[in-house]
Scaffold this active site. Structure first.
Site, mmCIF file in Angstrom:
data_model
loop_
_atom_site.group_PDB
_atom_site.id
_atom_site.type_symbol
_atom_site.label_atom_id
_atom_site.label_comp_id
_atom_site.label_asym_id
_atom_site.label_seq_id
_atom_site.Cartn_x
_atom_site.Cartn_y
_atom_site.Cartn_z
ATOM 1 N N GLN A 118 0.848 -1.193 0.000
ATOM 2 C CA GLN A 118 0.000 0.000 0.000
ATOM 3 C C GLN A 118 0.882 1.241 0.000
ATOM 4 O O GLN A 118 0.387 2.357 -0.078
ATOM 5 C CB GLN A 118 -0.872 0.019 1.255
ATOM 6 C CG GLN A 118 -1.813 -1.153 1.357
ATOM 7 C CD GLN A 118 -2.366 -1.286 2.761
ATOM 8 O OE1 GLN A 118 -3.372 -0.704 3.108
ATOM 9 N NE2 GLN A 118 -1.688 -2.056 3.581
ATOM 10 N N ASN A 119 2.188 1.032 0.126
ATOM 11 C CA ASN A 119 3.100 2.173 0.227
ATOM 12 C C ASN A 119 3.331 2.794 -1.145
ATOM 13 O O ASN A 119 3.379 2.103 -2.156
ATOM 14 C CB ASN A 119 4.431 1.745 0.845
ATOM 15 C CG ASN A 119 4.232 1.244 2.263
ATOM 16 O OD1 ASN A 119 3.182 1.486 2.860
ATOM 17 N ND2 ASN A 119 5.203 0.530 2.800
ATOM 18 N N HIS A 136 -1.626 1.486 -4.257
ATOM 19 C CA HIS A 136 -2.004 2.895 -4.097
ATOM 20 C C HIS A 136 -1.144 3.847 -4.926
ATOM 21 O O HIS A 136 -1.055 5.025 -4.614
ATOM 22 C CB HIS A 136 -1.943 3.288 -2.613
ATOM 23 C CG HIS A 136 -2.971 2.602 -1.771
ATOM 24 N ND1 HIS A 136 -2.920 2.563 -0.388
ATOM 25 C CD2 HIS A 136 -4.101 1.939 -2.116
ATOM 26 C CE1 HIS A 136 -3.971 1.896 0.071
ATOM 27 N NE2 HIS A 136 -4.695 1.502 -0.955
ATOM 28 N N CYS A 164 0.127 20.814 -16.667
ATOM 29 C CA CYS A 164 0.410 19.773 -17.658
ATOM 30 C C CYS A 164 0.866 20.431 -18.969
ATOM 31 O O CYS A 164 0.160 21.304 -19.490
ATOM 32 C CB CYS A 164 -0.853 18.945 -17.891
ATOM 33 S SG CYS A 164 -0.717 17.792 -19.255
ATOM 34 N N CYS A 167 -2.027 19.761 -21.803
ATOM 35 C CA CYS A 167 -3.384 20.330 -21.805
ATOM 36 C C CYS A 167 -3.553 21.526 -20.872
ATOM 37 O O CYS A 167 -4.626 22.129 -20.833
ATOM 38 C CB CYS A 167 -4.397 19.241 -21.449
ATOM 39 S SG CYS A 167 -4.416 18.833 -19.697
ATOM 40 N N GLY A 204 3.105 -4.348 8.991
ATOM 41 C CA GLY A 204 3.140 -2.888 9.132
ATOM 42 C C GLY A 204 1.942 -2.179 8.539
ATOM 43 O O GLY A 204 2.067 -1.066 8.045
ATOM 44 N N SER A 206 -2.242 -1.104 9.293
ATOM 45 C CA SER A 206 -3.286 -1.018 10.323
ATOM 46 C C SER A 206 -4.538 -1.816 9.919
ATOM 47 O O SER A 206 -5.448 -1.974 10.719
ATOM 48 C CB SER A 206 -3.661 0.446 10.561
ATOM 49 O OG SER A 206 -4.011 1.060 9.337
ATOM 50 N N ALA A 248 8.922 -4.434 12.100
ATOM 51 C CA ALA A 248 9.194 -5.217 10.887
ATOM 52 C C ALA A 248 10.696 -5.339 10.627
ATOM 53 O O ALA A 248 11.175 -6.380 10.185
ATOM 54 C CB ALA A 248 8.506 -4.564 9.696
HETATM 55 P P1 OAD Z 1 -1.196 3.222 8.790
HETATM 56 O O1 OAD Z 1 -0.470 4.508 9.065
HETATM 57 O O2 OAD Z 1 -2.671 3.190 8.884
HETATM 58 O O3 OAD Z 1 -0.686 2.089 9.789
HETATM 59 C C1 OAD Z 1 0.679 1.841 9.976
HETATM 60 C C2 OAD Z 1 0.789 0.587 10.808
HETATM 61 O O4 OAD Z 1 2.168 0.309 10.939
HETATM 62 C C3 OAD Z 1 0.223 0.702 12.221
HETATM 63 O O5 OAD Z 1 -0.611 -0.412 12.485
HETATM 64 C C4 OAD Z 1 1.464 0.665 13.115
HETATM 65 O O6 OAD Z 1 1.246 -0.001 14.355
HETATM 66 C C5 OAD Z 1 2.406 -0.146 12.256
HETATM 67 N N1 OAD Z 1 3.832 0.110 12.512
HETATM 68 C C6 OAD Z 1 4.436 1.250 12.950
HETATM 69 N N2 OAD Z 1 5.759 1.071 13.028
HETATM 70 C C7 OAD Z 1 6.004 -0.205 12.624
HETATM 71 C C8 OAD Z 1 7.189 -0.985 12.471
HETATM 72 N N3 OAD Z 1 8.401 -0.496 12.746
HETATM 73 N N4 OAD Z 1 7.053 -2.259 12.046
HETATM 74 C C9 OAD Z 1 5.840 -2.791 11.742
HETATM 75 N N5 OAD Z 1 4.704 -2.092 11.865
HETATM 76 C C10 OAD Z 1 4.774 -0.816 12.304
HETATM 77 O O7 OAD Z 1 -0.682 2.726 7.381
HETATM 78 P P2 OAD Z 1 -1.314 1.706 6.359
HETATM 79 O O8 OAD Z 1 -1.962 0.566 7.025
HETATM 80 O O9 OAD Z 1 -0.274 1.456 5.325
HETATM 81 O O10 OAD Z 1 -3.059 5.233 1.407
HETATM 82 O O11 OAD Z 1 -2.429 2.613 5.717
HETATM 83 C C11 OAD Z 1 -3.063 2.176 4.564
HETATM 84 C C12 OAD Z 1 -3.278 3.316 3.639
HETATM 85 O O12 OAD Z 1 -3.909 4.363 4.335
HETATM 86 C C13 OAD Z 1 -2.001 3.969 3.139
HETATM 87 O O13 OAD Z 1 -1.471 3.283 2.032
HETATM 88 C C14 OAD Z 1 -2.505 5.317 2.726
HETATM 89 C C15 OAD Z 1 -3.656 5.563 3.685
HETATM 90 O O14 OAD Z 1 -4.803 5.817 3.048
HETATM 91 C C16 OAD Z 1 -2.693 6.184 0.523
HETATM 92 O O15 OAD Z 1 -1.887 7.052 0.753
HETATM 93 C C17 OAD Z 1 -3.349 6.081 -0.788
#
Ligand code: OAD
Length: 265
Positions: A118-119, A136, A164, A167, A204, A206, A248
């Site tokens: 998702q990163n 994403h 752009c 356009c 890593g 949520s 992680a």
């Molecule tokens: P979040 O910011 O929601 O969650 C990050 C998660 O990483 C949390 O559960 C933390 O506990 C965990 N975390 C923090 N440090 C860590 C470490 N060192 N090792 C392992 N885990 C750790 O991020 P995402 O779940 O990626 O979308 O969020 C999903 C999407 O929400 C993102 O891709 C973003 C947002 O909408 C877009 O930007 C399009």
């Protein structure tokens, strides 16, 4: 399918001590097909703040959901562009960490290995992971808000956001915003990889942002062993076969080392 957030109830539970269970290593050593889903936590140890922790300093007064939408961009394109520019600079100065590197090693240990992320920071690719399924998008790419085409160069006219060259529309980052459709091909590939694996790792993330957050449940339903790596509990934690409560960058290298040792034994 649109990008939506479901913030659920998080159940705390006693997490195991941070040693990889021997049974997990033994079972993983015989797995043919492994799929990994990563989220912002994997880049946290590279100094890229997680999505929900990102609001510091100047940006503290905005919530990410307020900035990462087409509506926000229409309302205040300069603000949204500048926020992404700040994140782009952070990412440019960041380096892959031991979690990214361990995932590169993992791709060589299994017959079939899929990495879904998702990163948007491209750190998996910079570490050496091949064929990363980006759900994403990628912050380092820029597209035209009007036409959706990728734009690699533009004239610096002082406009923020820049325009752009084809356009005259506004430029924006090539990421999926809330309320926008998911990329179909990537989503399909991620779904297939999640429903056709022996082991599924959720690392890593949520697991509150759908549809990516549904992938671990799809893997569970399809009979995969599901492993979560996250220092904090998430809605997935009670359902995962193994919940490894640690960073992680610590847990993944430990897991790879244990796996290699068990294959040599
Ligand atoms: P979040 O910011 O929601 O969650 C990050 C998660 O990483 C949390 O559960 C933390 O506990 C965990 N975390 C923090 N440090 C860590 C470490 N060192 N090792 C392992 N885990 C750790 O991020 P995402 O779940 O990626 O979308 O969020 C999903 C999407 O929400 C993102 O891709 C973003 C947002 O909408 C877009 O930007 C399009």
């Amino acid at each position: 399918m649109e990008l939506i957030v479901v913030v659920g109830f998080l159940k705390r539970r006693n997490n195991p001590a941070m040693t990889i269970p021997a049974e997990l290593v033994q079972r993983l050593a015989t797995a043919k097909s492994v799929t990994v889903l990563t989220g912002a936590g994997v880049s946290a140890e590279s100094g890229v703040p997680t999505f929900r922790d990102a609001q510091t300093g100047l940006w503290a007064k905005y919530s990410p959901e307020e900035l990462a939408t087409p509506r926000a961009f229409r309302r205040n394109p300069r603000l949204v562009w500048e926020w992404y520019e700040w994140r782009r600079n952070l990412v440019a100065g960041a380096k892959p960490n031991p979690a990214h590197l361990a995932l590169v090693e993992m791709q060589n240990l299994f017959l079939r290995f899929h990495l879904i992320t998702q990163n948007v920071d491209g750190l998996h690719q910079r570490a050496g992971s091949r064929h990363v399924i980006e759900l994403h998008g990628n912050i380092t790419r820029t597209i035209c808000f009007e036409e959706g085409t990728i734009v690699s160069t533009w004239k610096d006219t002082g406009d923020v956001p820049p325009k752009c060259p084809a356009c005259g529309g506004l430029l924006r980052p090539d990421v999926v915003w809330f309320e926008e459709p998911m990329p179909e091909e990537e989503m399909q590939e991620a779904m297939t990889a999640s429903t056709h694996c022996d082991f599924f790792f959720s690392v890593g993330t949520s697991t509150v942002v759908y549809p990516a957050a549904a992938l671990p449940s799809e893997a569970l339903r399809s009979g995969a062993t599901v492993v979560e790596i996250n220092p904090q509990p998430t809605p997935l934690t009670p359902q995962a076969h193994y919940a490894l409560a640690g960073a992680a960058g610590v847990v993944l290298p430990e897991l790879v080392m244990a796996l290699k040792a068990s294959r040599l034994a």
